[in-house]
Design a protein around this motif. Structure first.
Motif, PDB file in Angstrom:
ATOM      1  N   ALA A 293     -46.212 -44.034 -71.785  1.00  0.00           N
ATOM      2  CA  ALA A 293     -47.273 -44.994 -72.156  1.00  0.00           C
ATOM      3  C   ALA A 293     -48.143 -45.697 -71.081  1.00  0.00           C
ATOM      4  O   ALA A 293     -47.371 -45.551 -70.112  1.00  0.00           O
ATOM      5  N   ILE A 294     -49.033 -45.941 -71.605  1.00  0.00           N
ATOM      6  CA  ILE A 294     -50.058 -47.235 -70.172  1.00  0.00           C
ATOM      7  C   ILE A 294     -49.947 -48.279 -70.049  1.00  0.00           C
ATOM      8  O   ILE A 294     -50.336 -48.577 -71.687  1.00  0.00           O
ATOM      9  N   ALA A 295     -49.826 -49.293 -69.720  1.00  0.00           N
ATOM     10  CA  ALA A 295     -49.762 -50.897 -69.577  1.00  0.00           C
ATOM     11  C   ALA A 295     -51.299 -51.294 -68.659  1.00  0.00           C
ATOM     12  O   ALA A 295     -51.036 -50.691 -67.360  1.00  0.00           O
ATOM     13  N   VAL A 296     -52.276 -51.713 -68.786  1.00  0.00           N
ATOM     14  CA  VAL A 296     -53.291 -52.016 -68.019  1.00  0.00           C
ATOM     15  C   VAL A 296     -53.295 -53.499 -68.324  1.00  0.00           C
ATOM     16  O   VAL A 296     -53.871 -53.911 -69.174  1.00  0.00           O
ATOM     17  N   ALA A 297     -52.913 -53.742 -66.970  1.00  0.00           N
ATOM     18  CA  ALA A 297     -52.520 -55.147 -66.538  1.00  0.00           C
ATOM     19  C   ALA A 297     -52.794 -55.337 -65.356  1.00  0.00           C
ATOM     20  O   ALA A 297     -51.892 -55.308 -64.795  1.00  0.00           O
ATOM     21  N   PRO A 298     -53.444 -56.549 -65.028  1.00  0.00           N
ATOM     22  CA  PRO A 298     -54.618 -56.895 -65.852  1.00  0.00           C
ATOM     23  C   PRO A 298     -55.879 -55.634 -65.704  1.00  0.00           C
ATOM     24  O   PRO A 298     -56.405 -55.776 -64.530  1.00  0.00           O
ATOM     25  N   ALA A 299     -56.342 -55.957 -66.705  1.00  0.00           N
ATOM     26  CA  ALA A 299     -58.183 -55.141 -66.711  1.00  0.00           C
ATOM     27  C   ALA A 299     -58.532 -55.866 -66.595  1.00  0.00           C
ATOM     28  O   ALA A 299     -59.047 -56.862 -66.673  1.00  0.00           O
ATOM     29  N   THR A 300     -60.157 -55.901 -65.740  1.00  0.00           N
ATOM     30  CA  THR A 300     -60.901 -56.389 -65.296  1.00  0.00           C
ATOM     31  C   THR A 300     -61.925 -56.220 -66.445  1.00  0.00           C
ATOM     32  O   THR A 300     -61.676 -55.043 -66.989  1.00  0.00           O
ATOM     33  N   PHE A 301     -63.536 -56.578 -66.342  1.00  0.00           N
ATOM     34  CA  PHE A 301     -64.505 -56.726 -66.573  1.00  0.00           C
ATOM     35  C   PHE A 301     -65.115 -55.335 -66.790  1.00  0.00           C
ATOM     36  O   PHE A 301     -65.570 -54.354 -67.544  1.00  0.00           O
ATOM     37  N   ASN A 302     -65.679 -54.140 -65.376  1.00  0.00           N
ATOM     38  CA  ASN A 302     -65.500 -53.915 -65.201  1.00  0.00           C
ATOM     39  C   ASN A 302     -64.822 -52.506 -65.176  1.00  0.00           C
ATOM     40  O   ASN A 302     -65.160 -51.570 -66.199  1.00  0.00           O
ATOM     41  N   THR A 303     -63.678 -52.400 -65.351  1.00  0.00           N
ATOM     42  CA  THR A 303     -62.919 -51.277 -65.936  1.00  0.00           C
ATOM     43  C   THR A 303     -63.063 -51.275 -67.201  1.00  0.00           C
ATOM     44  O   THR A 303     -63.202 -50.204 -67.775  1.00  0.00           O
ATOM     45  N   VAL A 304     -62.782 -52.112 -68.179  1.00  0.00           N
ATOM     46  CA  VAL A 304     -62.932 -52.392 -69.457  1.00  0.00           C
ATOM     47  C   VAL A 304     -64.410 -52.257 -69.630  1.00  0.00           C
ATOM     48  O   VAL A 304     -64.263 -50.360 -71.096  1.00  0.00           O
ATOM     49  N   ASN A 305     -65.161 -52.140 -69.238  1.00  0.00           N
ATOM     50  CA  ASN A 305     -66.212 -51.756 -69.670  1.00  0.00           C
ATOM     51  C   ASN A 305     -66.776 -49.938 -69.455  1.00  0.00           C
ATOM     52  O   ASN A 305     -67.088 -49.586 -70.455  1.00  0.00           O
ATOM     53  N   LYS A 306     -66.327 -49.650 -68.556  1.00  0.00           N
ATOM     54  CA  LYS A 306     -66.328 -48.234 -67.806  1.00  0.00           C
ATOM     55  C   LYS A 306     -65.633 -47.526 -68.694  1.00  0.00           C
ATOM     56  O   LYS A 306     -65.519 -46.187 -69.040  1.00  0.00           O
ATOM     57  N   TRP A 307     -64.380 -47.809 -68.815  1.00  0.00           N
ATOM     58  CA  TRP A 307     -63.018 -47.070 -69.866  1.00  0.00           C
ATOM     59  C   TRP A 307     -63.776 -46.837 -71.026  1.00  0.00           C
ATOM     60  O   TRP A 307     -63.750 -45.744 -71.446  1.00  0.00           O
ATOM     61  N   ALA A 308     -64.347 -47.666 -71.681  1.00  0.00           N
ATOM     62  CA  ALA A 308     -65.287 -47.589 -72.587  1.00  0.00           C
ATOM     63  C   ALA A 308     -66.175 -46.848 -72.650  1.00  0.00           C
ATOM     64  O   ALA A 308     -66.139 -46.370 -74.089  1.00  0.00           O
ATOM     65  N   ALA A 309     -66.551 -46.469 -72.091  1.00  0.00           N
ATOM     66  CA  ALA A 309     -67.852 -46.096 -71.669  1.00  0.00           C
ATOM     67  C   ALA A 309     -67.596 -44.285 -71.249  1.00  0.00           C
ATOM     68  O   ALA A 309     -68.164 -43.350 -71.334  1.00  0.00           O
ATOM     69  N   GLY A 310     -65.943 -44.346 -70.972  1.00  0.00           N
ATOM     70  CA  GLY A 310     -66.040 -42.874 -70.442  1.00  0.00           C
ATOM     71  C   GLY A 310     -66.393 -42.861 -69.462  1.00  0.00           C
ATOM     72  O   GLY A 310     -66.250 -40.899 -69.248  1.00  0.00           O
ATOM     73  N   VAL A 311     -66.297 -43.609 -67.965  1.00  0.00           N
ATOM     74  CA  VAL A 311     -66.581 -42.957 -67.230  1.00  0.00           C
ATOM     75  C   VAL A 311     -65.214 -42.722 -66.285  1.00  0.00           C
ATOM     76  O   VAL A 311     -64.418 -43.675 -66.777  1.00  0.00           O
ATOM     77  N   ALA A 312     -64.878 -42.147 -65.729  1.00  0.00           N
ATOM     78  CA  ALA A 312     -63.926 -41.538 -65.057  1.00  0.00           C
ATOM     79  C   ALA A 312     -64.053 -41.412 -63.737  1.00  0.00           C
ATOM     80  O   ALA A 312     -63.147 -40.138 -63.093  1.00  0.00           O
ATOM     81  N   ASP A 313     -64.094 -42.481 -62.881  1.00  0.00           N
ATOM     82  CA  ASP A 313     -64.737 -42.465 -61.441  1.00  0.00           C
ATOM     83  C   ASP A 313     -63.852 -42.827 -60.421  1.00  0.00           C
ATOM     84  O   ASP A 313     -64.368 -42.579 -59.092  1.00  0.00           O
ATOM     85  N   THR A 314     -62.895 -43.202 -60.950  1.00  0.00           N
ATOM     86  CA  THR A 314     -61.265 -43.542 -60.128  1.00  0.00           C
ATOM     87  C   THR A 314     -60.548 -42.848 -60.802  1.00  0.00           C
ATOM     88  O   THR A 314     -60.150 -41.871 -62.159  1.00  0.00           O
ATOM     89  N   LEU A 315     -58.741 -42.910 -59.791  1.00  0.00           N
ATOM     90  CA  LEU A 315     -58.188 -41.992 -60.264  1.00  0.00           C
ATOM     91  C   LEU A 315     -57.087 -42.981 -61.859  1.00  0.00           C
ATOM     92  O   LEU A 315     -57.450 -42.959 -63.039  1.00  0.00           O
ATOM     93  N   ALA A 316     -57.686 -44.366 -61.717  1.00  0.00           N
ATOM     94  CA  ALA A 316     -57.663 -45.670 -63.065  1.00  0.00           C
ATOM     95  C   ALA A 316     -58.674 -45.079 -64.002  1.00  0.00           C
ATOM     96  O   ALA A 316     -57.570 -44.974 -65.051  1.00  0.00           O
ATOM     97  N   LEU A 317     -59.581 -45.195 -64.037  1.00  0.00           N
ATOM     98  CA  LEU A 317     -59.986 -44.351 -65.551  1.00  0.00           C
ATOM     99  C   LEU A 317     -60.001 -42.764 -65.489  1.00  0.00           C
ATOM    100  O   LEU A 317     -59.985 -42.773 -66.392  1.00  0.00           O
ATOM    101  N   GLY A 318     -59.906 -41.987 -64.919  1.00  0.00           N
ATOM    102  CA  GLY A 318     -59.142 -41.100 -65.025  1.00  0.00           C
ATOM    103  C   GLY A 318     -58.621 -40.862 -65.847  1.00  0.00           C
ATOM    104  O   GLY A 318     -58.096 -39.854 -67.169  1.00  0.00           O
ATOM    105  N   THR A 319     -57.641 -41.260 -65.456  1.00  0.00           N
ATOM    106  CA  THR A 319     -56.414 -41.313 -66.720  1.00  0.00           C
ATOM    107  C   THR A 319     -56.626 -42.352 -67.376  1.00  0.00           C
ATOM    108  O   THR A 319     -56.121 -41.413 -68.648  1.00  0.00           O
ATOM    109  N   LEU A 320     -56.808 -43.445 -67.364  1.00  0.00           N
ATOM    110  CA  LEU A 320     -57.267 -43.534 -69.127  1.00  0.00           C
ATOM    111  C   LEU A 320     -57.971 -42.423 -69.757  1.00  0.00           C
ATOM    112  O   LEU A 320     -57.522 -43.154 -71.795  1.00  0.00           O
ATOM    113  N   CYS A 321     -59.511 -42.524 -69.419  1.00  0.00           N
ATOM    114  CA  CYS A 321     -59.879 -41.762 -70.349  1.00  0.00           C
ATOM    115  C   CYS A 321     -58.960 -40.516 -70.817  1.00  0.00           C
ATOM    116  O   CYS A 321     -59.690 -39.824 -71.849  1.00  0.00           O
ATOM    117  N   GLU A 322     -57.989 -40.098 -69.645  1.00  0.00           N
ATOM    118  CA  GLU A 322     -57.514 -38.871 -70.266  1.00  0.00           C
ATOM    119  C   GLU A 322     -56.201 -38.803 -71.943  1.00  0.00           C
ATOM    120  O   GLU A 322     -55.925 -37.935 -72.413  1.00  0.00           O
TER     121      GLU A 322
END
Length: 191
Positions: free
Chosen positions: A82-111
């Motif tokens: 399981a994964i807990a994203v805490a705290p999540a910022t405005f930037n991370t929420v929006n990039k993640w929802a858009a499928g942007v995987a430009d960091t390890l954190a976002l890539g992990t969430l997209c995968e």
């Protein structure tokens, strides 16, 4: 799941972003350990500066990840249950929802979506950012992807004391029923 001391433990990734409460991630780590989880932390590049990485390593036994590993390097963390994203910022929420995987954190969430890994997010942002129409759309998209959304209400911009409303354990409360059923980890998976 990882096996420690002969007992299997579910493995939780905690993704930490650059928000004022990020330094309190030890609260979530401690709560997760008390509930029978092994924990590894992945920080956004900016979030890394908000953490005491040495303290996190001491508590988890794993390195804090923030950058991609090189080809051929071993994976420093076991696969997540399981994964807990805490705290999540405005930037991370929006990039993640858009499928942007430009960091390890976002890539992990997209995968995680494609892999079916249960994921909970606790956004932490001010009301001015939360008022932007992209934010509501992003939360709706994440919910549609099966992401469990919690966290405190957005706080007034510039407000002090908003950190007190951040309930780290909520991420675990959201995750445990989907991961383990209504009763939490099986007796052999705790401790």
């Amino acid at each position: 799941m990882t096996v420690r001391s002969g007992k299997p433990k579910p493995f939780l990734y905690v993704v930490v972003c650059a928000a004022g409460v990020a330094g309190g991630v030890g609260t979530l780590i401690g709560a997760a350990h008390a509930r029978g989880w092994a924990v590894g932390v992945i920080a956004s590049p900016q979030g890394l500066g908000f953490l005491d990485a040495d303290a996190v390593v001491a508590r988890t036994g794993f390195p804090v990840r923030s950058a991609w590993r090189r080809p051929g390097e071993p994976r420093p963390l076991p696969p997540p249950d399981a994964i807990a994203v805490a705290p999540a910022t405005f930037n991370t929420v929006n990039k993640w929802a858009a499928g942007v995987a430009d960091t390890l954190a976002l890539g992990t969430l997209c995968e995680a979506y494609g892999a079916g890994v249960p994921t909970a997010v606790l956004p932490y942002l001010n009301a001015d950012l939360a008022a932007h129409p992209a934010y509501a759309r992003s939360l709706d998209r994440l919910r549609g992807m099966g992401v469990l959304v919690g966290g405190p209400a957005p706080h007034p911009a510039g407000a002090s004391g908003a950190e007190d409303a951040f309930r780290w354990e909520e991420a675990l409360d959201l995750l445990e029923p989907p991961v383990f059923g209504a009763r939490g980890p099986a007796a052999g998976e705790r401790g």
